[in-house]
Motif scaffolding. Structure first.
Motif, PDB file in Angstrom:
ATOM      1  N   GLY A 260      28.183  22.880 -43.033  1.00  7.85           N
ATOM      2  CA  GLY A 260      28.029  24.485 -43.139  1.00  7.85           C
ATOM      3  C   GLY A 260      26.300  24.786 -43.278  1.00  7.85           C
ATOM      4  O   GLY A 260      25.797  25.593 -42.316  1.00  7.85           O
ATOM      5  N   ASP A 261      25.910  24.172 -44.133  1.00  7.54           N
ATOM      6  CA  ASP A 261      24.463  24.575 -44.405  1.00  7.54           C
ATOM      7  C   ASP A 261      23.674  23.233 -44.742  1.00  7.54           C
ATOM      8  O   ASP A 261      22.559  23.338 -45.479  1.00  7.54           O
ATOM      9  N   GLY A 262      23.826  22.169 -43.904  1.00  7.39           N
ATOM     10  CA  GLY A 262      23.206  21.056 -43.890  1.00  7.39           C
ATOM     11  C   GLY A 262      22.487  20.738 -42.560  1.00  7.39           C
ATOM     12  O   GLY A 262      22.879  21.467 -41.701  1.00  7.39           O
ATOM     13  N   SER A 263      21.609  19.999 -42.592  1.00  8.72           N
ATOM     14  CA  SER A 263      20.744  19.318 -41.282  1.00  8.72           C
ATOM     15  C   SER A 263      20.341  18.013 -41.189  1.00  8.72           C
ATOM     16  O   SER A 263      20.446  17.462 -42.573  1.00  8.72           O
ATOM     17  N   PHE A 264      20.578  17.516 -40.334  1.00 10.62           N
ATOM     18  CA  PHE A 264      19.827  15.912 -40.151  1.00 10.62           C
ATOM     19  C   PHE A 264      18.963  15.970 -38.664  1.00 10.62           C
ATOM     20  O   PHE A 264      19.173  16.392 -37.670  1.00 10.62           O
ATOM     21  N   TYR A 265      17.800  15.528 -38.988  1.00 10.83           N
ATOM     22  CA  TYR A 265      16.864  15.516 -37.968  1.00 10.83           C
ATOM     23  C   TYR A 265      16.003  14.017 -38.011  1.00 10.83           C
ATOM     24  O   TYR A 265      15.704  13.683 -39.051  1.00 10.83           O
ATOM     25  N   SER A 266      15.398  13.412 -36.963  1.00  4.90           N
ATOM     26  CA  SER A 266      14.721  12.459 -36.996  1.00  4.90           C
ATOM     27  C   SER A 266      13.341  12.552 -35.885  1.00  4.90           C
ATOM     28  O   SER A 266      13.508  13.338 -35.074  1.00  4.90           O
ATOM     29  N   TYR A 267      12.739  11.595 -35.917  1.00  6.62           N
ATOM     30  CA  TYR A 267      11.416  11.649 -35.206  1.00  6.62           C
ATOM     31  C   TYR A 267      10.812  10.315 -35.255  1.00  6.62           C
ATOM     32  O   TYR A 267      10.930   9.673 -36.152  1.00  6.62           O
ATOM     33  N   PHE A 268       9.972   9.891 -34.280  1.00  9.90           N
ATOM     34  CA  PHE A 268       9.197   8.610 -34.248  1.00  9.90           C
ATOM     35  C   PHE A 268       7.897   8.966 -34.801  1.00  9.90           C
ATOM     36  O   PHE A 268       7.194   9.857 -34.333  1.00  9.90           O
ATOM     37  N   ASP A 269       7.331   8.491 -35.906  1.00  7.54           N
ATOM     38  CA  ASP A 269       6.139   8.658 -36.532  1.00  7.54           C
ATOM     39  C   ASP A 269       5.027   7.772 -35.963  1.00  7.54           C
ATOM     40  O   ASP A 269       5.022   6.915 -35.488  1.00  7.54           O
TER      41      ASP A 269
END
Length: 212
Positions: free
Chosen positions: A118-127
């Motif tokens: 409901g109120d969470g998220s997951f995100y990713s990226y290459f540094d």
């Protein structure tokens, strides 16, 4: 005349997951009877109903300046369940005043998964500073700093991961964030024995973890 009991109150993985959903996206009416649950995601609405063993009409509503009815909503009229929610820590207009939720130890991560959906998220990226450096974060949001600190403490007590709390730049919410190493520990426990979850979030996480 006794009030009708639509929801069977018995702790289980699915019931705890539904309490997590309500904590994130549900609301208690001031009439002492009705509980509403709102989501853009129809799967979340159907998961909510299945977990509580109810069948309710699914309506549509708009929100804020957006006049298009893009949100799905279900409403439950059940005084017994309403009073139960009060007893575990939920209140009307809870967003900024919620403090904690009383969840049995064995069901905590099922509750947390519901809250995450409901109120969470997951995100990713290459540094870009390092070659092939995949970074990702798991976050939980709430307008109540007391609640978000409680959540941080409960997770730390069980998993020995600390996370950090930051004020959102976009709104008045607080975010509890876990970096890559702590996310791996957290996510493993979040989905352990999961019988229900939001499939698009779970798939997103699975795809990222496969890159490690």
């Amino acid at each position: 005349m006794k009030p009708m009991k639509r929801v069977k109150i018995k702790w289980s993985p699915k019931f705890a997951y539904a309490i997590g959903l309500i904590t994130a996206d549900g609301s208690l009416s001031k009439d002492g009877r009705h509980i509403s649950f709102v989501s853009k995601d129809l799967e979340m609405i159907t998961n909510f109903q299945k977990c509580l063993g109810i069948i309710s009409k699914i309506g549509k509503k708009s929100s804020g300046s957006n006049k298009n009815k893009v949100y799905h909503v279900v409403q439950i009229g059940d005084i017994n369940f309403y009073n139960f929610l009060l007893s575990v820590g939920l209140v009307p207009n809870k967003s900024k005043v919620i403090k904690n939720i009383k969840v049995p130890e064995k069901y905590f991560f099922h509750f947390l998964r519901g809250y995450f959906d409901g109120d969470g998220s997951f995100y990713s990226y290459f540094d870009p500073r390092w070659k092939s450096s995949l970074m990702f974060y798991t976050t939980f949001s709430c307008a109540s700093v007391v609640y978000i600190r409680w959540l941080q403490g409960e997770i730390r007590q069980r998993l020995m991961v600390h996370g950090h709390i930051a004020k959102s730049a976009k709104n008045s919410a607080y975010q509890l964030r876990y970096g890559k190493a702590e996310s791996l520990v957290l996510l493993r426990n979040l989905y352990l024995g999961a019988r229900v979850s939001l499939s698009r979030k779970r798939l997103k996480i699975k795809k990222v973890l496969q890159l490690i």
